[in-house]
Design a protein around this motif. Structure first.
Motif, mmCIF file in Angstrom:
data_model
loop_
_atom_site.group_PDB
_atom_site.id
_atom_site.type_symbol
_atom_site.label_atom_id
_atom_site.label_comp_id
_atom_site.label_asym_id
_atom_site.label_seq_id
_atom_site.Cartn_x
_atom_site.Cartn_y
_atom_site.Cartn_z
ATOM 1 N N LEU A 8 0.622 -1.547 -0.138
ATOM 2 C CA LEU A 8 -0.146 0.063 0.222
ATOM 3 C C LEU A 8 1.174 1.561 -0.568
ATOM 4 O O LEU A 8 0.701 2.678 -0.958
ATOM 5 C CB LEU A 8 -0.719 -0.424 0.902
ATOM 6 N N GLY A 9 2.145 1.151 0.374
ATOM 7 C CA GLY A 9 2.787 2.758 0.771
ATOM 8 C C GLY A 9 3.306 3.421 -0.489
ATOM 9 O O GLY A 9 3.315 3.932 -1.086
ATOM 10 N N TYR A 10 3.463 1.862 -1.215
ATOM 11 C CA TYR A 10 4.459 1.978 -2.827
ATOM 12 C C TYR A 10 2.476 2.946 -3.701
ATOM 13 O O TYR A 10 3.008 3.530 -4.412
ATOM 14 C CB TYR A 10 4.459 0.868 -3.125
ATOM 15 N N VAL A 11 1.713 1.913 -3.362
ATOM 16 C CA VAL A 11 0.666 2.373 -4.181
ATOM 17 C C VAL A 11 0.306 4.304 -4.085
ATOM 18 O O VAL A 11 0.164 5.481 -4.668
ATOM 19 C CB VAL A 11 -1.097 1.658 -4.209
ATOM 20 N N THR B 128 3.480 4.569 -12.974
ATOM 21 C CA THR B 128 1.349 4.310 -11.070
ATOM 22 C C THR B 128 1.099 3.358 -12.154
ATOM 23 O O THR B 128 0.604 2.736 -10.940
ATOM 24 C CB THR B 128 0.898 5.918 -12.438
ATOM 25 N N VAL B 129 0.909 2.106 -13.283
ATOM 26 C CA VAL B 129 -0.825 1.813 -13.023
ATOM 27 C C VAL B 129 -0.067 0.558 -12.895
ATOM 28 O O VAL B 129 -0.228 -0.277 -12.439
ATOM 29 C CB VAL B 129 -1.356 1.646 -14.622
ATOM 30 N N LEU B 130 1.390 0.158 -13.280
ATOM 31 C CA LEU B 130 2.068 -1.399 -12.997
ATOM 32 C C LEU B 130 2.481 -0.612 -11.069
ATOM 33 O O LEU B 130 2.484 -2.236 -10.705
ATOM 34 C CB LEU B 130 3.809 -1.210 -13.523
ATOM 35 N N VAL B 131 2.965 0.021 -10.698
ATOM 36 C CA VAL B 131 2.921 -0.408 -8.760
ATOM 37 C C VAL B 131 1.459 -0.237 -8.437
ATOM 38 O O VAL B 131 1.838 -1.458 -7.249
ATOM 39 C CB VAL B 131 4.158 1.377 -8.466
ATOM 40 N N VAL B 132 0.243 -0.104 -8.970
ATOM 41 C CA VAL B 132 -0.444 0.145 -8.346
ATOM 42 C C VAL B 132 -1.344 -1.079 -8.534
ATOM 43 O O VAL B 132 -2.035 -1.827 -6.959
ATOM 44 C CB VAL B 132 -1.555 1.161 -8.675
ATOM 45 N N LEU B 133 -0.769 -1.600 -9.539
ATOM 46 C CA LEU B 133 -1.777 -2.856 -9.818
ATOM 47 C C LEU B 133 -0.610 -4.125 -8.429
ATOM 48 O O LEU B 133 -1.668 -5.086 -8.060
ATOM 49 C CB LEU B 133 -1.294 -3.892 -11.196
ATOM 50 N N TRP B 134 0.348 -4.039 -8.435
ATOM 51 C CA TRP B 134 1.051 -5.141 -7.894
ATOM 52 C C TRP B 134 1.062 -4.410 -6.479
ATOM 53 O O TRP B 134 0.584 -5.685 -5.715
ATOM 54 C CB TRP B 134 2.699 -4.333 -8.130
ATOM 55 N N GLY B 135 1.337 -3.341 -5.761
ATOM 56 C CA GLY B 135 0.402 -2.336 -4.550
ATOM 57 C C GLY B 135 -0.208 -3.392 -4.229
ATOM 58 O O GLY B 135 -0.427 -3.883 -3.178
ATOM 59 N N SER B 136 -1.727 -3.237 -4.958
ATOM 60 C CA SER B 136 -3.193 -3.487 -4.223
ATOM 61 C C SER B 136 -3.059 -5.116 -4.017
ATOM 62 O O SER B 136 -4.520 -5.483 -3.139
ATOM 63 C CB SER B 136 -4.171 -2.715 -5.301
ATOM 64 N N ARG B 137 -2.652 -5.444 -5.291
ATOM 65 C CA ARG B 137 -2.637 -7.013 -5.867
ATOM 66 C C ARG B 137 -2.172 -7.477 -4.219
ATOM 67 O O ARG B 137 -2.728 -8.647 -3.240
ATOM 68 C CB ARG B 137 -2.447 -7.364 -6.757
ATOM 69 N N GLY C 113 6.766 -11.225 -14.052
ATOM 70 C CA GLY C 113 7.323 -10.740 -12.734
ATOM 71 C C GLY C 113 5.544 -11.065 -12.105
ATOM 72 O O GLY C 113 5.599 -12.288 -11.142
ATOM 73 N N PHE C 114 4.760 -10.535 -12.788
ATOM 74 C CA PHE C 114 3.230 -10.642 -11.876
ATOM 75 C C PHE C 114 2.681 -11.855 -11.802
ATOM 76 O O PHE C 114 2.485 -12.073 -11.387
ATOM 77 C CB PHE C 114 2.984 -9.866 -12.455
ATOM 78 N N ALA D 152 11.013 -9.729 -7.026
ATOM 79 C CA ALA D 152 12.105 -9.239 -7.479
ATOM 80 C C ALA D 152 12.268 -8.779 -8.990
ATOM 81 O O ALA D 152 12.332 -7.330 -9.768
ATOM 82 C CB ALA D 152 13.984 -9.744 -7.984
ATOM 83 N N LEU D 153 11.346 -9.203 -10.198
ATOM 84 C CA LEU D 153 11.311 -9.555 -11.785
ATOM 85 C C LEU D 153 10.369 -7.904 -11.716
ATOM 86 O O LEU D 153 10.860 -7.644 -12.708
ATOM 87 C CB LEU D 153 10.974 -10.604 -12.020
ATOM 88 N N MET D 154 9.928 -7.705 -10.914
ATOM 89 C CA MET D 154 8.912 -7.234 -11.363
ATOM 90 C C MET D 154 9.527 -5.280 -11.195
ATOM 91 O O MET D 154 9.752 -4.483 -12.130
ATOM 92 C CB MET D 154 7.202 -6.368 -10.594
#
Length: 265
Positions: free
Chosen positions: A37-40, A61-70, A148-149, A190-192
């Motif tokens: 959530l912090g990265y989001v 932003t989209v990449l970080v939000v998708l990763w962090g939210s999931r 990575g995702f 890590a890959l993401m």
């Protein structure tokens, strides 16, 4: 005030709230939910701060939000309402009874906040320096991020399904992606971040941001990820056999182990 200073204050406030939540629940494992959530929060804040939002700023932003939210949703669903994770229980035991809350804030919440700030620098760099138009590195970075995702999300799902079956209690997960790497979820995370780095490398001097994915890879491999998990299985003969057959981190075809000698499949 610069974006970098604003994000530092933002993360300090965020982890103070996470700390308060953890003390109310008497469970410091809530900080794991805050990791994504912090990265989001950083990415969305940086994007909202821009008067004009180039495509690259939207992409990262989209990449970080998708990763962090999931990740946050997955950990919240898995951990909330459960006893405190063994890692944080052990920390409490090591701290003793003197100033436990202060030690928790410094060693758990503040430390994660500092690490998050360092790892998130490429996100801020893109928002500060990005111009209009995408380049090959942006597309390549998005492609690496997608791989990575998939590793992280599919690996988490496979492990959850495996553990949900009573007959698998006490057994080692060796199916699906776990057949090719002992930690597909950590490898995927890590890959993401290497994918995010490639997006950042598309802007001037973005190549110097390599410290971000390198740091999170080293943390996962040698500090907070792989070592802590594998330490739990010390002395487990089934896991020891699995470790001989299966790569620790980078996926590869499993090996056959006979009489102490390894042979390629």
């Amino acid at each position: 005030m610069s974006l970098y200073a604003e994000v530092a204050l933002l993360l300090l406030g965020f982890f103070l709230l996470m700390f308060a939540w953890g003390q109310i629940l008497k469970n410091n494992a809530v900080v794991d939910i805050g990791w994504g959530l912090g990265y989001v929060l950083v990415a969305v804040y940086a994007l909202a701060r821009l008067a004009d939002s180039p495509e690259r700023a939207w992409l990262i932003t989209v990449l970080v939000v998708l990763w962090g939210s999931r990740l946050a949703f997955y950990l919240a669903k898995r951990n909330l309402g459960k006893p405190e994770d063994y890692r944080y229980v052990k920390m409490r035991q090591n701290w003793g009874t003197r100033w436990p809350a202060l030690k928790a804030f410094v060693n758990v919440y503040l430390l994660q906040g500092v690490l998050m700030y360092i790892i998130a620098i490429p996100i801020m760099w893109v928002h500060v320096n990005s111009a209009a138009g995408l380049r090959f590195l942006d597309v390549l970075g998005a492609g690496v991020w997608i791989v990575g995702f998939l590793f992280e999300s599919i690996g988490d799902r496979q492990l959850k399904n495996f553990k949900s079956q009573p007959e698998n209690k006490g057994r080692i997960m060796k199916q699906g992606l776990w057949r090719y790497t002992r930690h597909p979820n950590y490898f995927g995370e890590a890959l993401m971040w290497w994918g995010i780095y490639l997006v950042a490398a598309a802007v001037p001097f973005g190549w110097v941001m390599f410290f971000s994915p390198l740091l999170i890879t080293l943390l996962l491999l040698f500090v907070s990820g792989v070592p802590l998990l594998e330490k739990r299985y010390a002395g487990n003969k089934d896991f020891e056999q699995y470790a001989k057959e299966t790569n620790k981190f980078v996926p590869w075809f499993p090996k056959q182990v006979n009489s102490g000698r390894r042979k390629s499949e």
